[in-house]
Design an enzyme around this catalytic site. Structure first.
Site, short mmCIF file in Angstrom:
data_model
loop_
_atom_site.label_atom_id
_atom_site.label_comp_id
_atom_site.label_asym_id
_atom_site.label_seq_id
_atom_site.Cartn_x
_atom_site.Cartn_y
_atom_site.Cartn_z
N CYS A 267 0.83 -1.21 0.00
CA CYS A 267 0.00 0.00 0.00
C CYS A 267 0.87 1.27 0.00
O CYS A 267 0.71 2.12 -0.88
CB CYS A 267 -0.96 -0.02 1.18
SG CYS A 267 -0.19 -0.47 2.75
N1 LIG Z 1 -4.48 -4.37 4.94
C1 LIG Z 1 -3.98 -3.65 3.96
O1 LIG Z 1 -4.24 -2.44 3.83
C2 LIG Z 1 -3.05 -4.28 2.95
C3 LIG Z 1 -2.60 -3.51 1.88
C4 LIG Z 1 -1.73 -4.07 0.94
C5 LIG Z 1 -1.32 -5.38 1.09
N2 LIG Z 1 -1.74 -6.10 2.15
C6 LIG Z 1 -1.24 -7.48 2.27
O2 LIG Z 1 -2.31 -8.37 1.93
C7 LIG Z 1 -2.20 -9.57 2.72
C8 LIG Z 1 -3.51 -9.75 3.48
O3 LIG Z 1 -3.67 -8.61 4.33
P1 LIG Z 1 -4.95 -8.37 5.24
O4 LIG Z 1 -4.74 -7.05 5.86
O5 LIG Z 1 -6.18 -8.68 4.49
O6 LIG Z 1 -4.69 -9.54 6.35
P2 LIG Z 1 -5.64 -10.07 7.50
O7 LIG Z 1 -6.81 -9.17 7.68
O8 LIG Z 1 -4.75 -10.32 8.68
O9 LIG Z 1 -6.15 -11.48 6.91
C9 LIG Z 1 -5.28 -12.56 6.67
C10 LIG Z 1 -6.08 -13.70 6.06
O10 LIG Z 1 -5.18 -14.77 5.74
C11 LIG Z 1 -5.77 -15.99 6.22
N3 LIG Z 1 -4.69 -16.97 6.46
C12 LIG Z 1 -3.64 -16.85 7.30
N4 LIG Z 1 -2.85 -17.94 7.19
C13 LIG Z 1 -3.44 -18.76 6.27
C14 LIG Z 1 -3.12 -20.05 5.72
N5 LIG Z 1 -2.05 -20.70 6.08
N6 LIG Z 1 -3.97 -20.56 4.79
C15 LIG Z 1 -5.10 -19.93 4.40
N7 LIG Z 1 -5.45 -18.70 4.89
C16 LIG Z 1 -4.64 -18.14 5.81
C17 LIG Z 1 -6.51 -15.58 7.47
O11 LIG Z 1 -7.46 -16.59 7.76
P3 LIG Z 1 -7.91 -17.00 9.27
O12 LIG Z 1 -9.01 -16.04 9.64
O13 LIG Z 1 -8.45 -18.36 9.13
O14 LIG Z 1 -6.68 -16.89 10.15
C18 LIG Z 1 -7.15 -14.28 6.97
O15 LIG Z 1 -8.27 -14.57 6.18
C19 LIG Z 1 -0.99 -9.36 3.66
O16 LIG Z 1 0.13 -9.99 3.12
C20 LIG Z 1 -0.82 -7.85 3.69
O17 LIG Z 1 0.51 -7.46 3.94
C21 LIG Z 1 -2.62 -5.61 3.07
#
Ligand SMILES: NC(=O)c1ccc[n+]([C@@H]2O[C@H](COP(=O)([O-])OP(=O)(O)OC[C@H]3O[C@@H](n4cnc5c(N)ncnc54)[C@H](OP(=O)(O)O)[C@@H]3O)[C@@H](O)[C@H]2O)c1
Length: 339
Positions: free
Chosen positions: A149
């Protein structure tokens, strides 16, 4: 109609991906998965009631391969690199929202993410998914590393300067502020309402993992080594990033000239809006959109340029950009589902 899967549906970016893809006319979401979370999506995210009957499963390679043409990985970093190889080997296209395939050197990955890279063989296949800058490569890619981001706002804000005047840049300083959803859904004391509300602070000063990503792609555009000073801050809002970027120049530039070449650089780009001189981006204008708004100003002596760049971290900074990449990869209109 293509079949899309979202792994990480219980996370913030997974939710925004589903919201966008349910409105996309060329895609059917056929698979949603997570790790510990399972069950009906409208129980996990009640806002999807009457919009979908999808059920979240525990992720399996077989489930994703059977049900999908393209898989979005909205997983924490270090999880994606365990998942990508099997999907590519099965002939699927993958858009990874994590940091696992953004840095080209495994030594840099280890330095900033503190673990060894487990899938270095696929690093060279990954295309950095900033369509405004790397569209032709994205078109042919089977694996897209969706940008971070902060890097999205920084690189779009700086790309015209570093592409056209790299030799004139003396220093680059990025003062970045993000809403709390940038940290994902995880529970952490410092992200609780009572710690964030009515508060404002810098964090990971000069030590944020997005710094090498910004340096790597600016250096690529400039065709020379570029290093930024990067300081992120936490804003007491849900979503949105605003970066104030200070560019110290060796020789002066006039504001109208700067404005003209930014406008020309992004002339054909729907999602990058270069604002008129005197106007500044505001988070309220980009939140829940795939736009990046850019403002420009030049000091009286012509040697300090200030670029301001604003995006929604979950849309242009994550899931919106991921869908934009999918549109390019599959030949859909690039704006489909995103306007
Ligand atoms: N948030 C942002 O603004 C943003 C911006 C750019 C990029 N990103 C990137 O996008 C990715 C996701 O971010 P987020 O903020 O959406 O994260 P998040 O809210 O913490 O969600 C993570 C997701 O991954 C799942 N997960 C974790 N380990 C897993 C596994 N081994 N197998 C299958 N599912 C698994 C979790 O499921 P459970 O509920 O079952 O644990 C949850 O659904 C990250 O790498 C982050 O750095 C995020």
């Amino acid at each position: 109609m293509i079949r899309a899967g979202i792994v990480g549906i219980s996370g913030f970016s997974g939710k925004v991906l589903l919201d966008i893809l349910l409105k996309h006319t060329g895609v059917r979401v056929t698979y949603v998965a997570a790790h510990t979370t399972t069950g009906r999506v409208d129980h996990i995210w009640p806002e999807f009631k009457n919009r979908t009957d999808l059920v979240c499963e525990k992720y399996t390679l077989a489930g994703a391969v059977k049900n999908c043409d393209v898989i979005f990985l909205a997983l924490p970093h270090t999880e994606s690199m365990n998942t990508v190889d099997g999907l590519l080997a099965a002939g699927k296209k993958v858009i990874d929202l994590s940091a696992d395939y953004r840095l080209k050197k495994v030594s840099l990955y280890k330095k900033w993410y503190h673990v060894d890279h487990k899938d270095s063989q696929n690093l060279s296949k990954a295309v950095y998914g900033l369509p405004e800058l790397f569209r032709e490569k994205v078109r042919k890619a089977r694996l897209v590393a969706n940008p971070g981001c902060y890097p999205t706002a920084a690189i779009l804000g700086l790309a015209p300067m570093v592409s056209i005047y790299p030799g004139n840049i003396d220093s680059l300083t990025i003062d970045a502020k993000s809403g709390v959803s940038g940290a994902g859904r995880k529970v952490a004391e410092g992200l609780m309402h009572s710690f964030v509300n009515e508060n404002f602070k810098a964090y990971r000063v000069l030590n944020h993992q997005h710094t090498p990503e910004i340096d790597q792609y600016l250096s690529h555009l400039a065709k020379r080594n570029m290093n930024v000073t990067f300081v992120p801050h936490l804003l007491p809002i849900d979503s949105g990033i605003l970066e104030t970027i200070y560019i110290r120049l060796k020789t002066k530039i006039f504001d109208k000239k700067l404005f003209e070449f930014y406008r020309k650089f992004y002339k054909t780009e729907t999602f990058v809006r270069v604002l008129d001189l005197g106007s500044q981006p505001e988070i309220r204008n980009i939140v829940k959109t795939n736009f990046c708004d850019i403002g420009l100003a030049v000091s009286e002596d012509g040697r300090m340029v200030v670029v301001t760049s604003a995006i929604d971290n979950l849309v242009k900074g994550a899931s919106g950009q991921a869908v934009q990449n999918m549109n390019v990869m599959f030949g859909f209109k690039e704006t489909e589902g995103l306007l």
